[in-house]
Design a protein around this motif. Sequence first.
Motif, mmCIF file in Angstrom:
data_model
loop_
_atom_site.group_PDB
_atom_site.id
_atom_site.type_symbol
_atom_site.label_atom_id
_atom_site.label_comp_id
_atom_site.label_asym_id
_atom_site.label_seq_id
_atom_site.Cartn_x
_atom_site.Cartn_y
_atom_site.Cartn_z
ATOM 1 N N GLU A 42 0.817 -1.207 0.000
ATOM 2 C CA GLU A 42 0.000 0.000 0.000
ATOM 3 C C GLU A 42 0.858 1.268 0.000
ATOM 4 N N THR A 43 0.192 2.360 -0.343
ATOM 5 C CA THR A 43 0.908 3.629 -0.411
ATOM 6 C C THR A 43 0.269 4.643 0.519
ATOM 7 N N PRO A 202 14.206 -2.895 -1.947
ATOM 8 C CA PRO A 202 13.682 -2.756 -0.580
ATOM 9 C C PRO A 202 12.247 -3.275 -0.477
ATOM 10 N N ASP A 203 11.780 -3.560 0.769
ATOM 11 C CA ASP A 203 10.359 -3.906 0.975
ATOM 12 C C ASP A 203 9.576 -2.646 1.264
ATOM 13 N N LEU A 204 10.294 -1.646 1.744
ATOM 14 C CA LEU A 204 9.629 -0.399 2.100
ATOM 15 C C LEU A 204 10.439 0.744 1.510
ATOM 16 N N ARG A 233 6.689 -6.347 -6.750
ATOM 17 C CA ARG A 233 7.256 -6.901 -5.521
ATOM 18 C C ARG A 233 6.391 -6.675 -4.297
ATOM 19 N N ASP A 234 5.250 -6.059 -4.491
ATOM 20 C CA ASP A 234 4.320 -5.841 -3.392
ATOM 21 C C ASP A 234 4.941 -5.036 -2.253
ATOM 22 N N ILE A 235 5.777 -4.066 -2.609
ATOM 23 C CA ILE A 235 6.404 -3.277 -1.553
ATOM 24 C C ILE A 235 5.461 -2.173 -1.099
ATOM 25 N N ALA A 236 5.751 -1.653 0.080
ATOM 26 C CA ALA A 236 4.973 -0.533 0.602
ATOM 27 C C ALA A 236 5.742 0.754 0.334
ATOM 28 N N VAL A 237 5.002 1.813 0.093
ATOM 29 C CA VAL A 237 5.659 3.076 -0.215
ATOM 30 C C VAL A 237 5.075 4.185 0.656
ATOM 31 N N ILE A 238 5.967 4.996 1.200
ATOM 32 C CA ILE A 238 5.525 6.190 1.927
ATOM 33 C C ILE A 238 5.991 7.406 1.132
#
Lengths: 379, 311
Positions: A42-43, A202-204, A233-238
């Motif tokens: 999710e973002t 990265p994962d995040l 890759r289903d990573i999360a992003v901020i």
Amino acid sequence: MSEEKKTREKILDVKNLDITFETTAGKVHAIRGVNIDLYQGETVAIVGESGSGKSVTMRAAMGILAKNAVVNSGEIIYRYRDNVGGIDYNPENDASAQWKEADILKMDKKWIRKHINGRRIAMVFQDPMTSLDPTMTIGKQIMEGMIWHYKIDKKDAYDRAVNLLKEVGIEDAEKRMKQYPHQLSGGMRQRVVIAIALSCNPDLLICDEPTTALDVNIQAKILELIKKVQKERDIAVIYITHDLGVVAKVADYVNVMYAGKIVEVGNINEIFYEPKHPYTWGLLSAMPDLGTDDDRLYTIPGSPPNLLHEKEGDAFAPRNAYALEIDDKLEPPMFQISETHWAATWLLDPRAPKVEMPKELKARIERMKKEAQANDSKL
Amino acid sequence: MTANYNAEPLLEVKGLKQYFPISKTYTVKAVDDVSFKVYPGETYGLVGESGSGKSTIGRSIIRLYDPTEGTINFCGMDISGKMSKDVKEKLRIQMQMIFQDPMASLNPRKKIKDIIGEALDVHKFYNSKEERDHRVEAILEKVGLAKEHADRYPHQFSGGQRQRVGIARALILNPKLVIADECISALDVSIQAQVVNLMKDIQAELGTAYLFIAHDLSMVKYISDRIGVLHLGHLLETGTTDEIFSNPIHPYTKSLLSAIPIPNPELEKNREAINYDYKTSGIDYTKGTEHLVDGSHYVKCTDEEFAAWTK
Ligand SMILES: Nc1ncnc2c1ncn2[C@@H]1O[C@H](COP(=O)(O)OP(=O)(O)OP(=O)(O)O)[C@@H](O)[C@H]1O
Ligand SMILES: Nc1ncnc2c1ncn2[C@@H]1O[C@H](COP(=O)(O)OP(=O)(O)OP(=O)(O)O)[C@@H](O)[C@H]1O
Ligand SMILES: [Mg+2]
Ligand SMILES: [Mg+2]
């Protein structure tokens, strides 16, 4: 990713974070009880005025606070799966991958450098020059992390670096590899930093104003690229950004920050179409509007609070045209509006007088909704 | 509007080229034959994609580089070649630049009050230490910082606060021309508005001209009297803000305008910008010459292109 709804995996949980800085002029209470949740894939966007604590919060999550910072309380729980299969390993495809968790505030520097910085959590810093080494070619700087974290050979790292440069839209990538940071334009430097952040899978990914120096075309390209990586890759992003256009494009959820606190959180439509906090109203009202020809831009009246001198009650009260008496005495708690929408303003208390958002903003939001509908029916 | 178009231009750039030789076979032509004027009290917006040469133009004008070719006239002085001491001194007071990378342009070992006060020191712009401190505090407040910030070092600020230190430093001397390179890009909208309104107030009061370098077209539209569109070192189109926004001629300008993000999530998710790729466009910038569209609106292209784009 499969279509059926899988359970949301929480990967970051910032709980009640409170940080002060020691300065010659006194203690600066920069972060005053921040809570942020983030789920895999999710973002989340963090928006808020300059100096409100966005970067400091994220530096805490990376374990890289300044020396004069004191963490008074809080936890930053990071959940991850061990990366056992090298640079291209994707735990999404590995049924045996187990979730682990760590409180970043409690881990030592060595662990953080090995497991977090650049490898699992990568950060695109606000000021690209501060994270680039002026004496090293950009090629070397992109290859460095991959070689250090994953022990891949130089040739492989080189090819990946060139490829990354191309992906962030830098032409003549091979020639650029040999150049030094000062020989690139501001926006190119920013993209090099993005390439470095993506290099170790990265994962995040934390992007602190990642596209401020980029024109709209390249900005769109970068946002697409990050979306693509996120899907793969289903990573999360901020995203930390003041550009509400970017927020509108990328975010699932938005956190609005004021004076070291999250004052409103909601999903993207809740924040843009049904904002509840007067500060969020001000923020939305201050967006330049191509639809009007006003000669002056709206600014939120007053100036940001001086974090050296804390005041009683709600920090936003002195600038809030809708402030109630209680705002000067007691900080408002988070009131829940929907399953995903919360705001810290006494206006939401059942005993408060009924107050609507400013007329101009309401009109503008109505117009935005209509434009969106008109656009929908065209599709 | 405060621009005075009847006066002599404050800044006139003619045929400016700025090349960077990288190796025997590779030269970056960062700025290629660019000409434009900025009038007293005017805001000239310079827009264009990343790497198009905007900062380089700014840095050439303020003479951080020796121009490869072309002339730069400022306040009636030729500043493109070797300058006399007198001209150099005038240039250092009358022209200021706000740099794109605030951290790189602020001395990390100096306190903010000295970084900002330094400009005053060099030019002896005060009579007493109190006056100096007072002026530093006043400008800090104007850009939305507090006087307590004066004793901090650059790294103890947030990104946007640092950017405002750079702005304060440039404005404190009341220069005639300020080259503002992405000077508000790291600021949130409300403080952007505050800084832009401050710049406008100073302009109205003192007739300061701005060369406003930015990629954020909505802000450029708001602040600029005229706009120049730059791509790959070429100035492709220039005109009043209205001329550029209501009647863009060059396909590059059109693509740039079509990509402005709209802060409306439902709309933004489905929108696509007009694509523009120089390599496949069939356009050769080096063959273009200046064509008048109307008023002060010019576009750089060949006669055939002009006919096709304006029919
Ligand atoms: N090392 C430090 N010492 C003292 N104060 C600091 C330090 N680092 C940050 N601050 C202060 O903490 C507050 C929060 O800073 P932060 O960098 O998180 O702001 P931000 O929300 O990222 O703002 P911006 O949008 O301008 O980047 C600011 O008031 C800043 O001046
Ligand atoms: N000192 C230098 N040495 C070599 N090449 C340079 C130097 N300065 C700039 N360039 C090159 O000149 C070109 C234009 O750079 P410039 O910084 O002017 O772009 P810009 O329009 O300001 O872009 P951005 O919006 O990304 O800041 C780029 O290709 C850049 O790599
Ligand atoms: Mg910041
Ligand atoms: Mg630049």
